[in-house]
Design a protein around this motif. Structure first.
Motif, PDB file in Angstrom:
ATOM      1  N   ILE A  96      91.760  20.442 146.041  1.00  0.00           N
ATOM      2  CA  ILE A  96      93.069  20.582 145.398  1.00  0.00           C
ATOM      3  C   ILE A  96      93.834  21.748 146.022  1.00  0.00           C
ATOM      4  O   ILE A  96      93.376  22.888 146.012  1.00  0.00           O
ATOM      5  CB  ILE A  96      92.930  20.792 143.878  1.00  0.00           C
ATOM      6  N   SER A  97      95.013  21.447 146.555  1.00  0.00           N
ATOM      7  CA  SER A  97      95.895  22.461 147.139  1.00  0.00           C
ATOM      8  C   SER A  97      97.258  22.371 146.454  1.00  0.00           C
ATOM      9  O   SER A  97      97.976  21.374 146.621  1.00  0.00           O
ATOM     10  CB  SER A  97      96.059  22.239 148.654  1.00  0.00           C
ATOM     11  N   VAL A  98      97.577  23.397 145.649  1.00  0.00           N
ATOM     12  CA  VAL A  98      98.846  23.408 144.906  1.00  0.00           C
ATOM     13  C   VAL A  98      99.423  24.820 144.900  1.00  0.00           C
ATOM     14  O   VAL A  98      98.747  25.779 145.288  1.00  0.00           O
ATOM     15  CB  VAL A  98      98.666  22.922 143.439  1.00  0.00           C
ATOM     16  N   ASP A  99     100.670  24.947 144.443  1.00  0.00           N
ATOM     17  CA  ASP A  99     101.337  26.242 144.355  1.00  0.00           C
ATOM     18  C   ASP A  99     101.977  26.414 142.980  1.00  0.00           C
ATOM     19  O   ASP A  99     102.583  25.475 142.450  1.00  0.00           O
ATOM     20  CB  ASP A  99     102.436  26.357 145.419  1.00  0.00           C
ATOM     21  N   PHE A 100     101.813  27.618 142.426  1.00  0.00           N
ATOM     22  CA  PHE A 100     102.539  28.024 141.220  1.00  0.00           C
ATOM     23  C   PHE A 100     103.665  28.932 141.692  1.00  0.00           C
ATOM     24  O   PHE A 100     103.418  30.024 142.202  1.00  0.00           O
ATOM     25  CB  PHE A 100     101.610  28.769 140.252  1.00  0.00           C
ATOM     26  N   HIS A 101     104.906  28.474 141.556  1.00  0.00           N
ATOM     27  CA  HIS A 101     106.045  29.186 142.116  1.00  0.00           C
ATOM     28  C   HIS A 101     106.482  30.335 141.214  1.00  0.00           C
ATOM     29  O   HIS A 101     106.576  30.192 139.992  1.00  0.00           O
ATOM     30  CB  HIS A 101     107.201  28.214 142.359  1.00  0.00           C
ATOM     31  N   ARG A 102     106.750  31.459 141.833  1.00  0.00           N
ATOM     32  CA  ARG A 102     107.097  32.690 141.139  1.00  0.00           C
ATOM     33  C   ARG A 102     108.322  32.495 140.237  1.00  0.00           C
ATOM     34  O   ARG A 102     109.346  31.976 140.660  1.00  0.00           O
ATOM     35  CB  ARG A 102     107.386  33.776 142.186  1.00  0.00           C
ATOM     36  N   GLY A 103     108.202  32.908 138.962  1.00  0.00           N
ATOM     37  CA  GLY A 103     109.310  32.822 138.023  1.00  0.00           C
ATOM     38  C   GLY A 103     109.602  31.432 137.498  1.00  0.00           C
ATOM     39  O   GLY A 103     110.608  31.226 136.819  1.00  0.00           O
ATOM     40  N   LYS A 104     108.709  30.491 137.775  1.00  0.00           N
ATOM     41  CA  LYS A 104     108.923  29.092 137.365  1.00  0.00           C
ATOM     42  C   LYS A 104     107.846  28.652 136.383  1.00  0.00           C
ATOM     43  O   LYS A 104     106.813  29.292 136.231  1.00  0.00           O
ATOM     44  CB  LYS A 104     108.903  28.168 138.590  1.00  0.00           C
ATOM     45  N   LEU A 105     108.087  27.518 135.737  1.00  0.00           N
ATOM     46  CA  LEU A 105     107.100  26.917 134.850  1.00  0.00           C
ATOM     47  C   LEU A 105     106.468  25.729 135.563  1.00  0.00           C
ATOM     48  O   LEU A 105     107.155  24.769 135.927  1.00  0.00           O
ATOM     49  CB  LEU A 105     107.737  26.472 133.537  1.00  0.00           C
ATOM     50  N   ILE A 153     107.323  26.984 119.564  1.00  0.00           N
ATOM     51  CA  ILE A 153     106.469  27.452 120.667  1.00  0.00           C
ATOM     52  C   ILE A 153     107.153  27.243 122.012  1.00  0.00           C
ATOM     53  O   ILE A 153     107.119  28.116 122.892  1.00  0.00           O
ATOM     54  CB  ILE A 153     105.100  26.731 120.645  1.00  0.00           C
ATOM     55  N   MET A 154     107.801  26.114 122.195  1.00  0.00           N
ATOM     56  CA  MET A 154     108.448  25.853 123.486  1.00  0.00           C
ATOM     57  C   MET A 154     109.628  26.788 123.699  1.00  0.00           C
ATOM     58  O   MET A 154     109.876  27.241 124.819  1.00  0.00           O
ATOM     59  CB  MET A 154     108.880  24.394 123.595  1.00  0.00           C
ATOM     60  N   ASN A 155     110.357  27.109 122.635  1.00  0.00           N
ATOM     61  CA  ASN A 155     111.438  28.094 122.759  1.00  0.00           C
ATOM     62  C   ASN A 155     110.882  29.456 123.153  1.00  0.00           C
ATOM     63  O   ASN A 155     111.472  30.185 123.962  1.00  0.00           O
ATOM     64  CB  ASN A 155     112.222  28.197 121.449  1.00  0.00           C
ATOM     65  N   LEU A 156     109.720  29.808 122.576  1.00  0.00           N
ATOM     66  CA  LEU A 156     109.065  31.069 122.930  1.00  0.00           C
ATOM     67  C   LEU A 156     108.650  31.059 124.401  1.00  0.00           C
ATOM     68  O   LEU A 156     108.875  32.042 125.126  1.00  0.00           O
ATOM     69  CB  LEU A 156     107.838  31.289 122.041  1.00  0.00           C
ATOM     70  N   ILE A 157     108.072  29.955 124.858  1.00  0.00           N
ATOM     71  CA  ILE A 157     107.624  29.854 126.254  1.00  0.00           C
ATOM     72  C   ILE A 157     108.803  29.998 127.217  1.00  0.00           C
ATOM     73  O   ILE A 157     108.723  30.706 128.221  1.00  0.00           O
ATOM     74  CB  ILE A 157     106.870  28.517 126.480  1.00  0.00           C
ATOM     75  N   LEU A 158     109.911  29.362 126.889  1.00  0.00           N
ATOM     76  CA  LEU A 158     111.093  29.461 127.754  1.00  0.00           C
ATOM     77  C   LEU A 158     111.663  30.877 127.755  1.00  0.00           C
ATOM     78  O   LEU A 158     112.158  31.363 128.766  1.00  0.00           O
ATOM     79  CB  LEU A 158     112.152  28.449 127.310  1.00  0.00           C
ATOM     80  N   LYS A 159     111.543  31.560 126.618  1.00  0.00           N
ATOM     81  CA  LYS A 159     111.976  32.960 126.530  1.00  0.00           C
ATOM     82  C   LYS A 159     111.084  33.843 127.410  1.00  0.00           C
ATOM     83  O   LYS A 159     111.565  34.715 128.145  1.00  0.00           O
ATOM     84  CB  LYS A 159     111.899  33.407 125.066  1.00  0.00           C
ATOM     85  N   LEU A 160     109.781  33.606 127.364  1.00  0.00           N
ATOM     86  CA  LEU A 160     108.840  34.383 128.171  1.00  0.00           C
ATOM     87  C   LEU A 160     109.040  34.128 129.660  1.00  0.00           C
ATOM     88  O   LEU A 160     108.797  35.002 130.495  1.00  0.00           O
ATOM     89  CB  LEU A 160     107.393  34.040 127.787  1.00  0.00           C
ATOM     90  N   LEU A 161     109.491  32.938 129.988  1.00  0.00           N
ATOM     91  CA  LEU A 161     109.701  32.556 131.386  1.00  0.00           C
ATOM     92  C   LEU A 161     110.776  33.404 132.069  1.00  0.00           C
ATOM     93  O   LEU A 161     110.815  33.498 133.295  1.00  0.00           O
ATOM     94  CB  LEU A 161     110.077  31.065 131.445  1.00  0.00           C
ATOM     95  N   GLU A 162     111.615  34.043 131.279  1.00  0.00           N
ATOM     96  CA  GLU A 162     112.675  34.881 131.852  1.00  0.00           C
ATOM     97  C   GLU A 162     112.100  36.073 132.622  1.00  0.00           C
ATOM     98  O   GLU A 162     112.751  36.623 133.503  1.00  0.00           O
ATOM     99  CB  GLU A 162     113.597  35.379 130.735  1.00  0.00           C
ATOM    100  N   HIS A 163     110.865  36.473 132.290  1.00  0.00           N
ATOM    101  CA  HIS A 163     110.289  37.681 132.901  1.00  0.00           C
ATOM    102  C   HIS A 163     108.941  37.463 133.568  1.00  0.00           C
ATOM    103  O   HIS A 163     108.360  38.408 134.093  1.00  0.00           O
ATOM    104  CB  HIS A 163     110.152  38.786 131.848  1.00  0.00           C
ATOM    105  N   ARG A 164     108.432  36.223 133.558  1.00  0.00           N
ATOM    106  CA  ARG A 164     107.117  35.998 134.184  1.00  0.00           C
ATOM    107  C   ARG A 164     106.966  34.536 134.596  1.00  0.00           C
ATOM    108  O   ARG A 164     107.803  33.698 134.270  1.00  0.00           O
ATOM    109  CB  ARG A 164     105.976  36.405 133.244  1.00  0.00           C
ATOM    110  N   SER A 184     109.704  21.704 132.606  1.00  0.00           N
ATOM    111  CA  SER A 184     108.988  22.146 133.810  1.00  0.00           C
ATOM    112  C   SER A 184     109.891  22.243 135.031  1.00  0.00           C
ATOM    113  O   SER A 184     110.831  21.462 135.196  1.00  0.00           O
ATOM    114  CB  SER A 184     107.844  21.172 134.129  1.00  0.00           C
ATOM    115  N   ASP A 185     109.584  23.205 135.886  1.00  0.00           N
ATOM    116  CA  ASP A 185     110.211  23.271 137.209  1.00  0.00           C
ATOM    117  C   ASP A 185     109.396  22.474 138.215  1.00  0.00           C
ATOM    118  O   ASP A 185     109.936  21.877 139.141  1.00  0.00           O
ATOM    119  CB  ASP A 185     110.292  24.732 137.682  1.00  0.00           C
ATOM    120  N   SER A 186     108.076  22.477 138.029  1.00  0.00           N
ATOM    121  CA  SER A 186     107.170  21.790 138.942  1.00  0.00           C
ATOM    122  C   SER A 186     106.025  21.192 138.134  1.00  0.00           C
ATOM    123  O   SER A 186     105.572  21.781 137.146  1.00  0.00           O
ATOM    124  CB  SER A 186     106.614  22.776 139.981  1.00  0.00           C
ATOM    125  N   ILE A 187     105.581  20.009 138.529  1.00  0.00           N
ATOM    126  CA  ILE A 187     104.499  19.320 137.811  1.00  0.00           C
ATOM    127  C   ILE A 187     103.393  18.946 138.801  1.00  0.00           C
ATOM    128  O   ILE A 187     103.654  18.363 139.856  1.00  0.00           O
ATOM    129  CB  ILE A 187     105.018  18.056 137.092  1.00  0.00           C
TER     130      ILE A 187
END
Length: 250
Positions: free
Chosen positions: A25-34, A187-198, A214-217
């Protein structure tokens, strides 16, 4: 590893005896994205998630975080480099208060308790815990016993605990499992709020939810990577439709 990726896996494989749970498995988690990980039951999602969060060590392959290998680090060392995971099964101290659950998490990252620890340190830890509870919307429940929280509130508390190490990458294992539509929305609103900084990575079964946030799946199937792409790319991918979306998973 590109500059846009905070975590990358390269040909990651995990075997348990003669059984191969994940293969190449070769994948990427992009910085600042979900980034979401999906796939049918038995696709190898949990095993893969455990590897990128330090629960399992790959049999072979490489995991790079901020350009450095994290293969072989213990799970608590993952937290120190900036990767924190919230578990699918609620992992709290039910007899402690909401505030104490978070304070213990904050304190554990700084030192082992001893009688010579200055009182000012305890005040600092409590203040950090209070700030995290405010972030996840639980400040009004801070003196309640964790066992008395509703299911959705317990998941919010667990996210606060996971945030205690101020992670660059927050990994969430089925954060809305067993929730009502209203709890899921919170919970999803919280996750999107947290996404602003991580950066956030999550495993989730609710397809409509995933497609909307999601930005990437990453799509896994039979332990292997089927495809990684944007929601639009995943939605229109014929192979994904055949093995996953076409089976009535929404």
């Amino acid at each position: 590893m590109s500059n846009t990726s905070i975590l990358s896996t390269r040909n990651v494989t995990k075997k348990f005896g003669g059984f191969t749970a994940n293969k190449d498995i070769s994948v990427d988690f992009h910085r600042g994205k979900l980034t979401a990980i999906i796939g049918p039951n038995g696709a190898g999602k949990s095993t893969f998630f455990n590897m990128v969060s330090g629960g399992f060590m790959p049999t072979s392959g490489e995991i790079l975080f901020d350009g450095k290998s994290v293969v072989g680090l213990k799970q608590h060392e993952f937290a120190k480099v900036g990767i924190s995971k919230s578990f699918q099964i609620t992992n709290l101290f039910p007899a402690l208060s909401v505030l104490e659950n978070v304070r213990v998490a904050v304190q554990s990252l700084h030192s082992v308790y001893n009688i010579w620890t200055p009182r000012s340190k305890h005040v600092e830890w409590v203040e950090q815990a209070e700030a995290l509870l405010e972030l996840v919307g639980l400040q009004d429940r801070r003196h309640d016993q964790a066992a008395n929280l509703a299911h959705g509130e317990q998941r919010s508390l667990e996210i606060a605990v996971a945030l205690a190490c101020d992670p660059k990458l927050l990994l969430l294992d089925e954060p809305t499992a067993g929730m009502s539509p209203e709890e899921t929305r919170v919970i999803m609103n919280l996750i999107l709020k947290l996404l602003e900084h991580r950066t956030i990575g999550l495993v989730e079964h609710k397809m409509k939810l995933i497609m909307g946030v999601s930005d990437s799946i990453i799509v896994l199937h039979q332990g292997q990577l089927l495809v990684q792409g944007t929601p639009d790319e995943i939605r229109s991918n014929e192979e994904v439709k055949r093995v996953y979306l076409g089976k009535g998973n929404h």
